[in-house]
Design a protein around this motif. Structure first.
Motif, mmCIF file in Angstrom:
data_model
loop_
_atom_site.group_PDB
_atom_site.id
_atom_site.type_symbol
_atom_site.label_atom_id
_atom_site.label_comp_id
_atom_site.label_asym_id
_atom_site.label_seq_id
_atom_site.Cartn_x
_atom_site.Cartn_y
_atom_site.Cartn_z
ATOM 1 N N LYS A 1 -1.000 -2.993 -17.519
ATOM 2 C CA LYS A 1 0.048 -2.735 -18.572
ATOM 3 C C LYS A 1 1.483 -2.063 -17.733
ATOM 4 O O LYS A 1 2.368 -2.315 -18.476
ATOM 5 C CB LYS A 1 -0.518 -0.907 -18.852
ATOM 6 C CG LYS A 1 -1.680 -1.196 -19.819
ATOM 7 C CD LYS A 1 -2.152 0.131 -20.229
ATOM 8 C CE LYS A 1 -3.567 0.071 -21.260
ATOM 9 N NZ LYS A 1 -3.788 1.501 -21.583
ATOM 10 N N VAL A 2 1.211 -1.934 -16.473
ATOM 11 C CA VAL A 2 2.573 -1.883 -15.711
ATOM 12 C C VAL A 2 3.255 -3.325 -15.745
ATOM 13 O O VAL A 2 4.530 -3.163 -15.819
ATOM 14 C CB VAL A 2 2.291 -1.298 -14.318
ATOM 15 C CG1 VAL A 2 3.575 -1.025 -13.458
ATOM 16 C CG2 VAL A 2 1.653 0.088 -14.344
ATOM 17 N N VAL A 3 2.701 -4.101 -15.296
ATOM 18 C CA VAL A 3 3.444 -5.425 -15.113
ATOM 19 C C VAL A 3 3.911 -5.863 -16.618
ATOM 20 O O VAL A 3 4.906 -6.302 -16.478
ATOM 21 C CB VAL A 3 2.373 -6.422 -14.562
ATOM 22 C CG1 VAL A 3 3.023 -7.901 -14.550
ATOM 23 C CG2 VAL A 3 1.880 -6.045 -13.118
ATOM 24 N N THR A 4 3.073 -5.594 -17.619
ATOM 25 C CA THR A 4 3.530 -6.247 -18.977
ATOM 26 C C THR A 4 4.728 -5.199 -19.347
ATOM 27 O O THR A 4 5.685 -5.703 -20.230
ATOM 28 C CB THR A 4 2.538 -6.201 -19.852
ATOM 29 O OG1 THR A 4 1.946 -5.219 -20.131
ATOM 30 C CG2 THR A 4 1.460 -7.299 -19.535
ATOM 31 N N ALA A 5 4.783 -4.049 -18.978
ATOM 32 C CA ALA A 5 5.893 -3.204 -19.394
ATOM 33 C C ALA A 5 7.169 -3.635 -18.544
ATOM 34 O O ALA A 5 8.375 -3.497 -19.292
ATOM 35 C CB ALA A 5 5.572 -1.844 -19.137
ATOM 36 N N VAL A 6 7.106 -4.130 -17.455
ATOM 37 C CA VAL A 6 8.375 -4.487 -16.846
ATOM 38 C C VAL A 6 8.913 -5.831 -17.194
ATOM 39 O O VAL A 6 9.973 -6.213 -17.052
ATOM 40 C CB VAL A 6 8.298 -4.628 -15.214
ATOM 41 C CG1 VAL A 6 9.070 -5.153 -14.613
ATOM 42 C CG2 VAL A 6 7.594 -3.189 -14.737
ATOM 43 N N VAL A 7 7.931 -6.859 -17.456
ATOM 44 C CA VAL A 7 8.438 -8.146 -17.734
ATOM 45 C C VAL A 7 8.864 -8.370 -19.104
ATOM 46 O O VAL A 7 9.248 -8.053 -19.928
ATOM 47 C CB VAL A 7 6.796 -8.962 -17.939
ATOM 48 C CG1 VAL A 7 7.561 -10.440 -18.353
ATOM 49 C CG2 VAL A 7 6.571 -9.093 -16.548
#
Length: 77
Positions: A71-77
């Motif tokens: 969730k963190v990675v997809t929110a940043v990308v």
């Protein structure tokens, strides 16, 4: 960055997390001379470092593989 940390002890370089730039990417080292609870050394591009045990690193890797940070990675990308 790795030269600074490597020169300050017996750190063995494991990996660089990025490496596509000259910004001082985060890196992972092993410090064989450190106590077991501080053997893993993670550095960032601001000169900070986090130390942990191999057991803690194993849990972190397992959590990442299981999707704990997706969730963190997809929110940043």
């Amino acid at each position: 960055m790795s030269e600074t940390f490597a020169a300050s002890g017996d750190l063995r370089h494991v990996t660089t997390f990025c490496g596509n730039c000259d910004c001082g990417c985060p890196e992972l080292f092993l410090d064989d001379a450190a106590p077991a609870e501080r053997r893993v050394v993670l550095t960032d591009d601001f000169g900070q470092r986090v130390q942990m045990s191999l057991a803690q690193l194993k849990v972190l890797v397992e959590d990442v593989k299981d999707g704990a940070l997706d969730k963190v990675v997809t929110a940043v990308v």
